[in-house]
Design a protein around this motif. Structure first.
Motif, PDB file in Angstrom:
ATOM      1  N   LEU A  48       3.777  16.086  34.973  1.00  0.00           N
ATOM      2  CA  LEU A  48       3.128  15.812  33.696  1.00  0.00           C
ATOM      3  C   LEU A  48       4.096  15.962  32.520  1.00  0.00           C
ATOM      4  CD1 LEU A  48      -0.361  17.534  34.096  1.00  0.00           C
ATOM      5  CD2 LEU A  48       0.503  15.388  35.049  1.00  0.00           C
ATOM      6  N   SER A  49       3.710  15.359  31.408  1.00  0.00           N
ATOM      7  CA  SER A  49       4.497  15.462  30.180  1.00  0.00           C
ATOM      8  C   SER A  49       4.273  16.830  29.537  1.00  0.00           C
ATOM      9  CB  SER A  49       4.089  14.367  29.197  1.00  0.00           C
ATOM     10  OG  SER A  49       2.768  14.600  28.714  1.00  0.00           O
ATOM     11  N   ALA A  50       5.080  17.140  28.534  1.00  0.00           N
ATOM     12  CA  ALA A  50       4.925  18.413  27.835  1.00  0.00           C
ATOM     13  C   ALA A  50       3.552  18.506  27.176  1.00  0.00           C
ATOM     14  CB  ALA A  50       6.029  18.565  26.790  1.00  0.00           C
ATOM     15  N   ASP A  51       3.084  17.412  26.591  1.00  0.00           N
ATOM     16  CA  ASP A  51       1.761  17.409  25.960  1.00  0.00           C
ATOM     17  C   ASP A  51       0.664  17.638  26.988  1.00  0.00           C
ATOM     18  OD1 ASP A  51       2.848  17.005  23.474  1.00  0.00           O
ATOM     19  OD2 ASP A  51       2.443  14.853  23.422  1.00  0.00           O
ATOM     20  N   GLU A  52       0.805  17.021  28.152  1.00  0.00           N
ATOM     21  CA  GLU A  52      -0.199  17.188  29.204  1.00  0.00           C
ATOM     22  C   GLU A  52      -0.198  18.625  29.724  1.00  0.00           C
ATOM     23  OE1 GLU A  52      -0.271  12.653  31.026  1.00  0.00           O
ATOM     24  OE2 GLU A  52       1.301  14.051  31.636  1.00  0.00           O
ATOM     25  N   ARG A  53       0.985  19.215  29.868  1.00  0.00           N
ATOM     26  CA  ARG A  53       1.041  20.620  30.310  1.00  0.00           C
ATOM     27  C   ARG A  53       0.423  21.538  29.262  1.00  0.00           C
ATOM     28  NH1 ARG A  53       6.098  18.803  32.213  1.00  0.00           N
ATOM     29  NH2 ARG A  53       7.206  19.695  30.424  1.00  0.00           N
ATOM     30  N   ARG A  55      -1.981  20.702  27.262  1.00  0.00           N
ATOM     31  CA  ARG A  55      -3.432  20.523  27.391  1.00  0.00           C
ATOM     32  C   ARG A  55      -3.953  21.333  28.563  1.00  0.00           C
ATOM     33  NH1 ARG A  55      -6.743  14.746  27.766  1.00  0.00           N
ATOM     34  NH2 ARG A  55      -8.767  15.640  28.331  1.00  0.00           N
ATOM     35  N   PHE A  56      -3.225  21.340  29.659  1.00  0.00           N
ATOM     36  CA  PHE A  56      -3.602  22.154  30.819  1.00  0.00           C
ATOM     37  C   PHE A  56      -3.719  23.621  30.418  1.00  0.00           C
ATOM     38  CE2 PHE A  56      -1.970  25.025  34.115  1.00  0.00           C
ATOM     39  CZ  PHE A  56      -2.889  24.815  35.133  1.00  0.00           C
ATOM     40  N   GLU A  57      -2.759  24.111  29.673  1.00  0.00           N
ATOM     41  CA  GLU A  57      -2.762  25.511  29.264  1.00  0.00           C
ATOM     42  C   GLU A  57      -3.903  25.823  28.299  1.00  0.00           C
ATOM     43  OE1 GLU A  57      -0.999  27.844  30.443  1.00  0.00           O
ATOM     44  OE2 GLU A  57       0.559  26.770  31.549  1.00  0.00           O
ATOM     45  N   SER A  58      -4.391  24.812  27.595  1.00  0.00           N
ATOM     46  CA  SER A  58      -5.427  25.051  26.597  1.00  0.00           C
ATOM     47  C   SER A  58      -6.808  25.267  27.203  1.00  0.00           C
ATOM     48  CB  SER A  58      -5.489  23.870  25.614  1.00  0.00           C
ATOM     49  OG  SER A  58      -6.061  22.718  26.231  1.00  0.00           O
ATOM     50  N   TYR A  59      -7.003  24.865  28.452  1.00  0.00           N
ATOM     51  CA  TYR A  59      -8.311  25.020  29.082  1.00  0.00           C
ATOM     52  C   TYR A  59      -8.566  26.487  29.413  1.00  0.00           C
ATOM     53  CZ  TYR A  59      -8.824  19.955  29.705  1.00  0.00           C
ATOM     54  OH  TYR A  59      -8.950  18.616  29.493  1.00  0.00           O
ATOM     55  N   THR A  60      -9.741  26.970  29.084  1.00  0.00           N
ATOM     56  CA  THR A  60     -10.120  28.338  29.435  1.00  0.00           C
ATOM     57  C   THR A  60     -10.824  28.392  30.787  1.00  0.00           C
ATOM     58  OG1 THR A  60     -12.204  28.110  28.207  1.00  0.00           O
ATOM     59  CG2 THR A  60     -10.311  29.028  27.019  1.00  0.00           C
ATOM     60  N   ARG A 255     -28.455  11.804  19.872  1.00  0.00           N
ATOM     61  CA  ARG A 255     -27.671  11.258  20.958  1.00  0.00           C
ATOM     62  C   ARG A 255     -28.393  11.514  22.282  1.00  0.00           C
ATOM     63  NH1 ARG A 255     -25.083   7.192  19.582  1.00  0.00           N
ATOM     64  NH2 ARG A 255     -23.677   7.491  17.834  1.00  0.00           N
ATOM     65  N   PRO A 256     -28.147  10.704  23.292  1.00  0.00           N
ATOM     66  CA  PRO A 256     -28.812  10.905  24.575  1.00  0.00           C
ATOM     67  C   PRO A 256     -28.437  12.236  25.187  1.00  0.00           C
ATOM     68  CG  PRO A 256     -27.012   9.366  24.804  1.00  0.00           C
ATOM     69  CD  PRO A 256     -27.203   9.597  23.339  1.00  0.00           C
ATOM     70  N   THR A 257     -29.385  12.861  25.862  1.00  0.00           N
ATOM     71  CA  THR A 257     -29.110  14.110  26.545  1.00  0.00           C
ATOM     72  C   THR A 257     -29.114  13.838  28.035  1.00  0.00           C
ATOM     73  OG1 THR A 257     -30.189  15.340  24.792  1.00  0.00           O
ATOM     74  CG2 THR A 257     -29.869  16.486  26.877  1.00  0.00           C
ATOM     75  N   ILE A 258     -27.928  13.724  28.592  1.00  0.00           N
ATOM     76  CA  ILE A 258     -27.767  13.531  30.028  1.00  0.00           C
ATOM     77  C   ILE A 258     -26.863  14.653  30.504  1.00  0.00           C
ATOM     78  CG2 ILE A 258     -26.922  12.030  31.860  1.00  0.00           C
ATOM     79  CD1 ILE A 258     -27.509   9.683  30.049  1.00  0.00           C
ATOM     80  N   THR A 259     -27.386  15.573  31.284  1.00  0.00           N
ATOM     81  CA  THR A 259     -26.617  16.737  31.685  1.00  0.00           C
ATOM     82  C   THR A 259     -25.355  16.302  32.404  1.00  0.00           C
ATOM     83  OG1 THR A 259     -28.650  17.976  31.937  1.00  0.00           O
ATOM     84  CG2 THR A 259     -26.680  18.916  32.955  1.00  0.00           C
ATOM     85  N   PRO A 260     -24.155  16.607  31.869  1.00  0.00           N
ATOM     86  CA  PRO A 260     -22.921  16.188  32.527  1.00  0.00           C
ATOM     87  C   PRO A 260     -22.687  16.989  33.786  1.00  0.00           C
ATOM     88  CG  PRO A 260     -22.421  17.604  30.670  1.00  0.00           C
ATOM     89  CD  PRO A 260     -23.912  17.364  30.637  1.00  0.00           C
ATOM     90  N   THR A 261     -21.993  16.386  34.740  1.00  0.00           N
ATOM     91  CA  THR A 261     -21.645  17.096  35.953  1.00  0.00           C
ATOM     92  C   THR A 261     -20.302  17.779  35.816  1.00  0.00           C
ATOM     93  OG1 THR A 261     -20.623  15.107  36.857  1.00  0.00           O
ATOM     94  CG2 THR A 261     -22.910  15.513  37.430  1.00  0.00           C
ATOM     95  N   ARG A 262     -19.572  17.483  34.718  1.00  0.00           N
ATOM     96  CA  ARG A 262     -18.259  18.067  34.539  1.00  0.00           C
ATOM     97  C   ARG A 262     -17.834  17.922  33.093  1.00  0.00           C
ATOM     98  NH1 ARG A 262     -19.457  12.725  34.817  1.00  0.00           N
ATOM     99  NH2 ARG A 262     -17.710  11.441  34.190  1.00  0.00           N
ATOM    100  N   PRO A 263     -17.011  18.829  32.571  1.00  0.00           N
ATOM    101  CA  PRO A 263     -16.406  18.608  31.272  1.00  0.00           C
ATOM    102  C   PRO A 263     -15.397  17.482  31.369  1.00  0.00           C
ATOM    103  CG  PRO A 263     -16.343  20.938  31.897  1.00  0.00           C
ATOM    104  CD  PRO A 263     -16.720  20.147  33.111  1.00  0.00           C
ATOM    105  N   SER A 264     -15.142  16.806  30.250  1.00  0.00           N
ATOM    106  CA  SER A 264     -14.202  15.692  30.265  1.00  0.00           C
ATOM    107  C   SER A 264     -12.787  16.180  30.464  1.00  0.00           C
ATOM    108  CB  SER A 264     -14.281  14.917  28.946  1.00  0.00           C
ATOM    109  OG  SER A 264     -13.300  13.911  28.924  1.00  0.00           O
ATOM    110  N   THR A 265     -12.087  15.612  31.437  1.00  0.00           N
ATOM    111  CA  THR A 265     -10.675  15.899  31.645  1.00  0.00           C
ATOM    112  C   THR A 265      -9.900  14.611  31.833  1.00  0.00           C
ATOM    113  OG1 THR A 265     -11.084  16.172  34.014  1.00  0.00           O
ATOM    114  CG2 THR A 265     -11.101  18.162  32.684  1.00  0.00           C
ATOM    115  N   ALA A 266     -10.299  13.547  31.124  1.00  0.00           N
ATOM    116  CA  ALA A 266      -9.637  12.252  31.279  1.00  0.00           C
ATOM    117  C   ALA A 266      -8.183  12.345  30.880  1.00  0.00           C
ATOM    118  CB  ALA A 266     -10.330  11.225  30.414  1.00  0.00           C
TER     119      ALA A 266
END
Length: 266
Positions: A48-53, A55-60, A255-266
């Motif tokens: 991964l790029s430095a920015d992607e790494r 972002r990885f570190e930013s996830y709790t 906005r529509p309420t559709i329970t997500p199955t996962r947080p966005s990690t695109a």
């Protein structure tokens, strides 16, 4: 696989470059697992790029962070195979609404791609002819599905959904089949969820085509788990930018309420 004249090839990662050549298909779709060992996550971070790494570190959430690292590695591997370059050299950037994209002029031929993930499954769709969008959901029950359908589907889609349920289809999966089509369309158009109000009003750009992905080749570790998925892929042909603007609506408070199955990690 084809639908609405859309030729789609679906395969399981890893695959060879020939499976991603798009010589005979409008869209190539690859499925892959986001499950990985600690060594696998470390290997992914090395690509991964430095920015992607960062972002990885930013996830709790550790699970979300791992899925992001492995998923972005899959995206880079798939694009690298299709473009004939090393995964670490694939020039990714953040596009509209945060959707990952290739930097302009990064490849000798144009390449559009879209990513969807649900829990431990990721799909990557590639096209050389059109903007592309893909969406994925795990089949499950949806509370108050009729109320949600009123808020996100157009009248024709709602009628089709009710007919399917009346003839015996499970309501949750039947609704999610339509929802995947909506999400795929909005991704292909490039407006994201901002285009939902226009979609609900039945407004769509010219050149928009969508097809369900009924037979997903699941990675072995996910196939054994027995989960079922709904997925759809859409393309929006070039040269219809003015028509696309019809589908871009301003934010509304509700906005529509559709329970997500996962947080966005695109």
């Amino acid at each position: 696989m084809s639908g609405s004249g859309l030729r789609v090839r679906v395969t399981r990662w890893p695959c060879v470059a020939a499976d991603l050549s798009l010589a005979q298909h409008d869209v190539a779709v690859v499925s892959a697992s986001l499950l990985a060992s600690d060594d696998g996550v470390r290997d992914s971070l090395g690509v991964l790029s430095a920015d992607e790494r960062a972002r990885f570190e930013s996830y709790t959430n550790v699970v979300v962070a791992r899925r992001f690292a492995v998923g972005r590695r899959v995206v880079r591997d798939v694009l690298g195979t299709a473009l004939g370059m090393e995964a670490s050299d694939v020039p990714l950037c953040a596009g509209v609404h945060g959707k990952p994209a290739l930097r302009r002029g990064a490849a000798p031929k144009p390449m559009w791609f879209s990513v969807a993930h649900c829990e431990d499954l990721i799909l990557v769709a590639l096209s050389r002819t059109s903007d592309v969008g893909i969406d994925l959901e795990r089949s499950r029950a949806i509370e108050h599905w009729e109320r949600v359908a009123e808020r996100v589907l157009d009248p024709v889609e709602r009628a089709q959904l009710l007919t399917a349920v009346e003839r015996g289809d499970e309501a949750g999966p039947a609704f999610l089949r339509h929802w995947c089509r909506v999400e795929a369309e909005l991704k292909a158009i490039g407006c994201g969820i901002d285009g939902l109000d226009a979609h609900r009003a039945g407004k769509r750009p010219l050149g928009l085509r969508v097809v369900d992905l009924d037979e997903l080749p699941l990675p072995p570790d996910l196939s054994r788990a027995g989960a079922r998925y709904q997925a759809a892929v859409a393309v929006c042909c070039l040269g219809v930018e003015s028509a696309r603007q019809i589908a871009i609506a301003p934010h509304h408070e509700i906005r529509p309420t559709i329970t997500p199955t996962r947080p966005s990690t695109a």
